[in-house]
Design a protein around this motif. Sequence first.
Motif, mmCIF file in Angstrom:
data_model
loop_
_atom_site.group_PDB
_atom_site.id
_atom_site.type_symbol
_atom_site.label_atom_id
_atom_site.label_comp_id
_atom_site.label_asym_id
_atom_site.label_seq_id
_atom_site.Cartn_x
_atom_site.Cartn_y
_atom_site.Cartn_z
ATOM 1 N N LYS A 2 0.818 -1.205 0.000
ATOM 2 C CA LYS A 2 0.000 0.000 0.000
ATOM 3 C C LYS A 2 0.856 1.260 0.000
ATOM 4 O O LYS A 2 0.431 2.292 -0.476
ATOM 5 C CB LYS A 2 -0.923 0.008 1.209
ATOM 6 N N ASN A 3 2.061 1.188 0.522
ATOM 7 C CA ASN A 3 2.937 2.365 0.613
ATOM 8 C C ASN A 3 3.652 2.678 -0.694
ATOM 9 O O ASN A 3 4.262 3.730 -0.816
ATOM 10 C CB ASN A 3 3.958 2.180 1.722
ATOM 11 N N LEU A 4 3.612 1.765 -1.659
ATOM 12 C CA LEU A 4 4.295 1.988 -2.926
ATOM 13 C C LEU A 4 3.508 2.953 -3.797
ATOM 14 O O LEU A 4 2.284 2.918 -3.840
ATOM 15 C CB LEU A 4 4.461 0.673 -3.681
ATOM 16 N N SER A 5 4.233 3.795 -4.499
ATOM 17 C CA SER A 5 3.585 4.715 -5.430
ATOM 18 C C SER A 5 3.102 3.940 -6.658
ATOM 19 O O SER A 5 3.553 2.825 -6.926
ATOM 20 C CB SER A 5 4.563 5.812 -5.851
ATOM 21 N N SER A 6 2.191 4.550 -7.404
ATOM 22 C CA SER A 6 1.663 3.911 -8.617
ATOM 23 C C SER A 6 2.777 3.619 -9.613
ATOM 24 O O SER A 6 2.786 2.577 -10.254
ATOM 25 C CB SER A 6 0.624 4.814 -9.283
ATOM 26 N N ILE A 7 3.711 4.525 -9.726
ATOM 27 C CA ILE A 7 4.798 4.337 -10.686
ATOM 28 C C ILE A 7 5.704 3.173 -10.263
ATOM 29 O O ILE A 7 6.185 2.423 -11.092
ATOM 30 C CB ILE A 7 5.586 5.646 -10.906
ATOM 31 N N ASN A 33 16.557 3.914 -8.835
ATOM 32 C CA ASN A 33 17.130 5.255 -8.629
ATOM 33 C C ASN A 33 16.450 6.286 -9.529
ATOM 34 O O ASN A 33 16.160 7.403 -9.101
ATOM 35 C CB ASN A 33 18.630 5.250 -8.898
ATOM 36 N N LEU A 34 16.199 5.910 -10.765
ATOM 37 C CA LEU A 34 15.521 6.802 -11.698
ATOM 38 C C LEU A 34 14.092 7.085 -11.232
ATOM 39 O O LEU A 34 13.646 8.227 -11.264
ATOM 40 C CB LEU A 34 15.505 6.195 -13.100
ATOM 41 N N ILE A 35 13.403 6.058 -10.769
ATOM 42 C CA ILE A 35 12.035 6.230 -10.267
ATOM 43 C C ILE A 35 12.031 7.196 -9.083
ATOM 44 O O ILE A 35 11.135 8.034 -8.953
ATOM 45 C CB ILE A 35 11.421 4.871 -9.866
ATOM 46 N N LYS A 37 13.855 9.700 -8.677
ATOM 47 C CA LYS A 37 13.990 11.061 -9.195
ATOM 48 C C LYS A 37 12.722 11.523 -9.912
ATOM 49 O O LYS A 37 12.433 12.716 -9.964
ATOM 50 C CB LYS A 37 15.181 11.145 -10.140
ATOM 51 N N ILE A 38 11.960 10.582 -10.446
ATOM 52 C CA ILE A 38 10.736 10.921 -11.175
ATOM 53 C C ILE A 38 9.575 11.184 -10.224
ATOM 54 O O ILE A 38 8.739 12.052 -10.482
ATOM 55 C CB ILE A 38 10.382 9.790 -12.167
ATOM 56 N N GLU A 39 9.514 10.459 -9.116
ATOM 57 C CA GLU A 39 8.388 10.582 -8.180
ATOM 58 C C GLU A 39 8.137 12.015 -7.695
ATOM 59 O O GLU A 39 6.983 12.460 -7.702
ATOM 60 C CB GLU A 39 8.578 9.636 -6.987
ATOM 61 N N PRO A 40 9.165 12.776 -7.280
ATOM 62 C CA PRO A 40 8.900 14.160 -6.855
ATOM 63 C C PRO A 40 8.349 15.045 -7.979
ATOM 64 O O PRO A 40 7.529 15.931 -7.730
ATOM 65 C CB PRO A 40 10.256 14.674 -6.384
ATOM 66 N N ILE A 41 8.768 14.783 -9.195
ATOM 67 C CA ILE A 41 8.274 15.554 -10.341
ATOM 68 C C ILE A 41 6.791 15.261 -10.565
ATOM 69 O O ILE A 41 5.991 16.167 -10.787
ATOM 70 C CB ILE A 41 9.106 15.242 -11.601
ATOM 71 N N LEU A 42 6.432 13.983 -10.486
ATOM 72 C CA LEU A 42 5.027 13.613 -10.635
ATOM 73 C C LEU A 42 4.174 14.221 -9.532
ATOM 74 O O LEU A 42 3.063 14.685 -9.775
ATOM 75 C CB LEU A 42 4.872 12.091 -10.646
ATOM 76 N N LYS A 43 4.713 14.217 -8.308
ATOM 77 C CA LYS A 43 3.975 14.788 -7.181
ATOM 78 C C LYS A 43 3.785 16.286 -7.372
ATOM 79 O O LYS A 43 2.713 16.826 -7.090
ATOM 80 C CB LYS A 43 4.711 14.499 -5.879
ATOM 81 N N TYR A 45 3.396 17.937 -10.071
ATOM 82 C CA TYR A 45 2.356 18.201 -11.061
ATOM 83 C C TYR A 45 1.078 17.404 -10.811
ATOM 84 O O TYR A 45 0.236 17.285 -11.692
ATOM 85 C CB TYR A 45 2.905 17.937 -12.467
ATOM 86 N N LYS A 46 0.968 16.837 -9.608
ATOM 87 C CA LYS A 46 -0.222 16.090 -9.180
ATOM 88 C C LYS A 46 -0.535 14.916 -10.102
ATOM 89 O O LYS A 46 -1.694 14.648 -10.423
ATOM 90 C CB LYS A 46 -1.413 17.025 -9.054
ATOM 91 N N LEU A 47 0.499 14.205 -10.522
ATOM 92 C CA LEU A 47 0.350 13.036 -11.386
ATOM 93 C C LEU A 47 0.766 11.747 -10.686
ATOM 94 O O LEU A 47 0.893 10.712 -11.334
ATOM 95 C CB LEU A 47 1.190 13.220 -12.658
ATOM 96 N N GLU A 48 0.965 11.794 -9.379
ATOM 97 C CA GLU A 48 1.494 10.629 -8.663
ATOM 98 C C GLU A 48 0.542 9.438 -8.656
ATOM 99 O O GLU A 48 0.959 8.310 -8.442
ATOM 100 C CB GLU A 48 1.893 10.993 -7.225
ATOM 101 N N LYS A 49 -0.728 9.638 -8.925
ATOM 102 C CA LYS A 49 -1.688 8.539 -8.942
ATOM 103 C C LYS A 49 -1.887 7.948 -10.340
ATOM 104 O O LYS A 49 -2.612 6.970 -10.505
ATOM 105 C CB LYS A 49 -3.022 8.996 -8.368
ATOM 106 N N GLU A 50 -1.256 8.529 -11.338
ATOM 107 C CA GLU A 50 -1.353 8.016 -12.704
ATOM 108 C C GLU A 50 -0.602 6.692 -12.825
ATOM 109 O O GLU A 50 0.456 6.504 -12.230
ATOM 110 C CB GLU A 50 -0.777 9.015 -13.703
ATOM 111 N N ASN A 51 -1.140 5.771 -13.596
ATOM 112 C CA ASN A 51 -0.501 4.478 -13.822
ATOM 113 C C ASN A 51 0.399 4.552 -15.049
ATOM 114 O O ASN A 51 0.000 4.186 -16.147
ATOM 115 C CB ASN A 51 -1.548 3.379 -14.001
#
Length: 87
Positions: A2-7, A33-35, A37-43, A45-51
Amino acid sequence: MKNLSSIRKNFMASVALNTCLLALAEGQRDLPNLIGKIEPILKKYKLEKENIIIRMTGCSNGCSRPYLAEIGLVVVFYGLYYNLYLI
């Protein structure tokens, strides 16, 4: 889980150098490592729940099926040199 992000739930990397004789990079170690770095960018722009499906492979065989992902990374030279494929 449950704690894992969608990405993080949707990424896949090949095992690369550990078992593949054709491998040029370590996709299974580079992609987390790449993920990270991507997670904060998605957050931001409010895209962290996108699959978003991201796949990375350490050789040109494409065992992790990067050519079918929304974001695919295929190694082209030793180290961290990847081709980026976007759908």
